[in-house]
Design a protein around this motif. Structure first.
Motif, PDB file in Angstrom:
ATOM      1  N   GLY A 121     174.723  83.122  67.790  1.00  0.00           N
ATOM      2  CA  GLY A 121     175.998  82.142  68.225  1.00  0.00           C
ATOM      3  C   GLY A 121     177.262  82.800  68.434  1.00  0.00           C
ATOM      4  N   GLY A 122     178.183  81.964  68.635  1.00  0.00           N
ATOM      5  CA  GLY A 122     179.509  82.528  68.843  1.00  0.00           C
ATOM      6  C   GLY A 122     179.883  83.549  68.029  1.00  0.00           C
ATOM      7  N   THR A 123     179.504  83.363  66.610  1.00  0.00           N
ATOM      8  CA  THR A 123     179.904  84.389  65.666  1.00  0.00           C
ATOM      9  C   THR A 123     179.492  85.791  65.942  1.00  0.00           C
ATOM     10  OG1 THR A 123     180.067  82.859  63.854  1.00  0.00           O
ATOM     11  CG2 THR A 123     179.977  84.848  63.180  1.00  0.00           C
ATOM     12  N   LEU A 144     165.726  80.124  73.405  1.00  0.00           N
ATOM     13  CA  LEU A 144     166.259  80.699  72.458  1.00  0.00           C
ATOM     14  C   LEU A 144     166.849  79.643  71.521  1.00  0.00           C
ATOM     15  CD1 LEU A 144     167.585  84.166  73.483  1.00  0.00           C
ATOM     16  CD2 LEU A 144     165.323  83.590  72.789  1.00  0.00           C
ATOM     17  N   THR A 162     180.223  77.300  72.606  1.00  0.00           N
ATOM     18  CA  THR A 162     181.571  77.960  72.613  1.00  0.00           C
ATOM     19  C   THR A 162     182.022  78.421  73.783  1.00  0.00           C
ATOM     20  OG1 THR A 162     180.725  80.133  72.119  1.00  0.00           O
ATOM     21  CG2 THR A 162     180.729  78.811  70.303  1.00  0.00           C
ATOM     22  N   ASP A 202     180.887  87.232  69.424  1.00  0.00           N
ATOM     23  CA  ASP A 202     182.096  87.724  69.169  1.00  0.00           C
ATOM     24  C   ASP A 202     182.162  88.937  68.264  1.00  0.00           C
ATOM     25  OD1 ASP A 202     183.324  85.675  70.589  1.00  0.00           O
ATOM     26  OD2 ASP A 202     184.431  84.926  68.999  1.00  0.00           O
ATOM     27  N   ASP A 216     171.994  87.491  64.875  1.00  0.00           N
ATOM     28  CA  ASP A 216     172.223  86.414  64.182  1.00  0.00           C
ATOM     29  C   ASP A 216     171.393  86.211  63.297  1.00  0.00           C
ATOM     30  OD1 ASP A 216     172.606  83.303  63.361  1.00  0.00           O
ATOM     31  OD2 ASP A 216     173.674  83.056  65.032  1.00  0.00           O
ATOM     32  N   SER A 262     183.542  84.382  77.915  1.00  0.00           N
ATOM     33  CA  SER A 262     185.027  84.325  77.766  1.00  0.00           C
ATOM     34  C   SER A 262     185.363  85.805  77.800  1.00  0.00           C
ATOM     35  CB  SER A 262     185.582  83.584  76.806  1.00  0.00           C
ATOM     36  OG  SER A 262     185.172  84.318  75.416  1.00  0.00           O
ATOM     37  N   GLU A 308     183.202  83.222  59.589  1.00  0.00           N
ATOM     38  CA  GLU A 308     183.472  83.676  61.160  1.00  0.00           C
ATOM     39  C   GLU A 308     184.099  85.108  60.919  1.00  0.00           C
ATOM     40  OE1 GLU A 308     186.234  80.625  62.814  1.00  0.00           O
ATOM     41  OE2 GLU A 308     184.504  79.346  63.139  1.00  0.00           O
ATOM     42  N   THR A 351     176.483  84.541  59.216  1.00  0.00           N
ATOM     43  CA  THR A 351     177.439  83.439  60.067  1.00  0.00           C
ATOM     44  C   THR A 351     177.729  82.633  59.021  1.00  0.00           C
ATOM     45  OG1 THR A 351     175.147  82.281  60.283  1.00  0.00           O
ATOM     46  CG2 THR A 351     175.731  83.827  61.957  1.00  0.00           C
ATOM     47  N   THR A 399     187.562  86.656  75.448  1.00  0.00           N
ATOM     48  CA  THR A 399     188.258  87.120  74.036  1.00  0.00           C
ATOM     49  C   THR A 399     187.324  87.244  72.862  1.00  0.00           C
ATOM     50  OG1 THR A 399     189.799  86.208  72.580  1.00  0.00           O
ATOM     51  CG2 THR A 399     188.398  84.718  73.510  1.00  0.00           C
ATOM     52  N   THR A 420     178.634  72.318  67.653  1.00  0.00           N
ATOM     53  CA  THR A 420     178.806  73.557  68.623  1.00  0.00           C
ATOM     54  C   THR A 420     178.946  72.971  70.220  1.00  0.00           C
ATOM     55  OG1 THR A 420     177.820  75.236  67.128  1.00  0.00           O
ATOM     56  CG2 THR A 420     177.878  75.982  69.519  1.00  0.00           C
ATOM     57  N   LYS A 459     184.514  76.422  59.794  1.00  0.00           N
ATOM     58  CA  LYS A 459     184.035  76.685  60.882  1.00  0.00           C
ATOM     59  C   LYS A 459     184.319  76.019  62.267  1.00  0.00           C
ATOM     60  CE  LYS A 459     180.308  79.216  60.939  1.00  0.00           C
ATOM     61  NZ  LYS A 459     178.928  79.459  61.132  1.00  0.00           N
ATOM     62  N   THR A 500     171.920  81.911  71.470  1.00  0.00           N
ATOM     63  CA  THR A 500     171.083  81.419  70.872  1.00  0.00           C
ATOM     64  C   THR A 500     171.432  79.988  70.516  1.00  0.00           C
ATOM     65  OG1 THR A 500     171.297  82.029  68.780  1.00  0.00           O
ATOM     66  CG2 THR A 500     169.973  83.692  70.078  1.00  0.00           C
ATOM     67  N   PHE A 520     167.710  84.675  62.515  1.00  0.00           N
ATOM     68  CA  PHE A 520     166.481  85.156  63.252  1.00  0.00           C
ATOM     69  C   PHE A 520     165.965  86.086  62.209  1.00  0.00           C
ATOM     70  CE2 PHE A 520     168.419  83.281  66.868  1.00  0.00           C
ATOM     71  CZ  PHE A 520     167.454  82.622  67.389  1.00  0.00           C
ATOM     72  N   GLN A 533     174.552  71.341  63.657  1.00  0.00           N
ATOM     73  CA  GLN A 533     175.128  72.443  64.488  1.00  0.00           C
ATOM     74  C   GLN A 533     174.807  72.203  65.942  1.00  0.00           C
ATOM     75  OE1 GLN A 533     176.474  74.761  62.513  1.00  0.00           O
ATOM     76  NE2 GLN A 533     177.286  75.168  64.254  1.00  0.00           N
TER      77      GLN A 533
END
Ligand code: NAD
Ligand code: ZN
Length: 360
Positions: free
Chosen positions: A100-102, A180, A145, A105, A42, A150, A71, A68, A152, A192, A275, A141, A45, A188
């Motif tokens: 994060g989720g971004t 983290l 989500t 994924d 991400d 998951s 998405e 980020t 997916t 989230t 987002k 971090t 960092f 945020q």
């Protein structure tokens, strides 16, 4: 009735400071000196040695920072995969997603696409992936989500926002180190975190609910209430609890589904690029008629943490734009069926969705 046979993350490390063991976890997974580890981190960092200095790069290992602001898109996945193939002597030993989720994924999608030909958009859907992915690790971090657990990886493609759902998508290893998450900005953190809370509400009130989902969903819901309403929790405890709430919330929807908030939020994301976390909050704030208790509690949490949500984001949309959003949202049939039952089409009409979007 056929029952789904879901894979779960086979290895998990939990605890504050557990990220320090990343090099020990990776060492036995290195195939040879020509097969690098690729760290997708991400971009929050970037220039942060507190995190990056703990990663021991060797041979051709590399760090790629993931933006980020928007998405993940299928074309971004394709470009990354191509870069990695061009720059590596051999297929990587592993892909490590830290963020994060971004970013999580992206890591999942890249790991899948490194072993499957064609473009990422061809795999958006259910069980289209043919070959096992490259070994991949997820290290969240920011919590909420459930992407760490998951099956997916949610991607926006040219035609749809839809996940690559497959048995090969879940991480082979997850490291849950709540330290983290210590510098996540407050807004945020809330957005989230509310993604997790909304996963619970949608799962627990849905028609697909079963004891498997319920047991995870109830635990996550209980944790969310403590995290967002109990003043006596220490910061560290709250961070650890949110990490586990995210995990349980993700597990809860694995065997059920999300609902109205996610369907409408996907519409906002597709058309306006809103987002996921904040989009879910904007939508959920207007869903009293579907989730009366869940929304009342959400409003209480929102007030307690003095969170202001954007208003009027659909004020200037054209007829065509409304229709695009409505089409994207109504296309997510399992979400509506879970929320409203088999006859969902009589309730979730295009007119109904239009009136909801107009409030936002
Ligand atoms: P995100 O990954 O975009 O992160 C939110 C922001 O927090 C970013 O600006 C990021 O840089 C920053 N950030 C992350 N960690 C930080 C830290 N420790 N300190 C400071 N800043 C930090 O947002 P998100 O809400 O985590 O994830 C949303 C994405 O996840 C969406 O793309 C959504 O589609 C996807 N999603 C996936 C699943 C799944 O099951 N795969 C489930 C839900 C959502
Ligand atoms: Zn979600």
């Amino acid at each position: 009735m056929t029952y789904k046979n879901f894979p779960m993350v086979p290895r998990v490390m939990f605890g504050r400071g557990s990220f320090n063991q990343i090099n020990d976890v990776l060492a036995p997974k290195r195939k040879n000196i020509n097969a690098p580890f690729v760290f997708l981190i991400d971009d929050a960092f970037k220039g942060n040695p507190w995190l990056t200095s703990r990663i021991q790069l060797a041979y051709d290992d590399k760090i790629i920072f993931i933006p980020t602001k928007v998405e993940p898109k299928t074309e971004q996945v394709d470009a990354l995969v191509e870069d990695i193939i061009v720059q590596s002597k051999e297929r990587p030993s592993g892909v490590i997603g830290i963020g994060g989720g971004t970013t999580l994924d992206m890591a999942k999608a890249v790991a899948v696409m490194l072993t499957n030909s064609g473009e990422a958009k061809d795999y958006q859907g259910w069980d289209l992936v043919k070959n096992p992915a490259i070994y991949h690790i997820g290290i969240p971090t920011i919590s909420g989500t459930g992407a760490e657990v998951s099956r997916t990886t949610v991607l926006t493609g040219p035609e749809k926002k839809l996940g690559i759902n497959s048995d090969y998508t879940p991480f082979d290893q997850v490291i849950l180190d709540s330290e983290l998450t210590k510098d996540v900005p407050k807004n945020q953190w809330f957005y989230t975190g509310m993604d997790c809370y909304i996963h619970c509400v949608e799962s627990l009130t849905g028609t697909y609910l079963n004891e498997f989902s319920k047991s995870y969903g109830e635990k996550a819901f209980e944790l969310c209430k403590q995290i967002f309403l109990d003043d006596t929790l220490s910061k560290t405890d709250a961070q650890e609890k949110l990490m586990m709430a995210s995990w349980h919330g993700g597990m809860s929807i694995a065997y059920s589904q999300v609902g109205v908030a996610h369907a409408l939020s996907y519409g906002l994301a597709f058309l306006l690029g809103v987002k996921h976390g904040i989009g879910n909050c904007i939508v959920f704030n207007h869903l009293e008629e579907f989730y009366p208790e869940g929304v009342a509690l959400f409003k209480k949490m929102k007030e307690k943490h003095e969170i202001e949500l954007p208003e009027g984001i659909c004020a200037n949309l054209s007829e065509d734009e409304f229709n695009t959003m409505i089409k994207v949202a109504l296309g997510l049939e399992p979400l509506w069926e879970n929320a409203l039952g088999k006859n969902w089409k009589t309730i979730a009409t295009p007119e109904k969705l239009r009136s909801l979007y107009e409030k936002m």
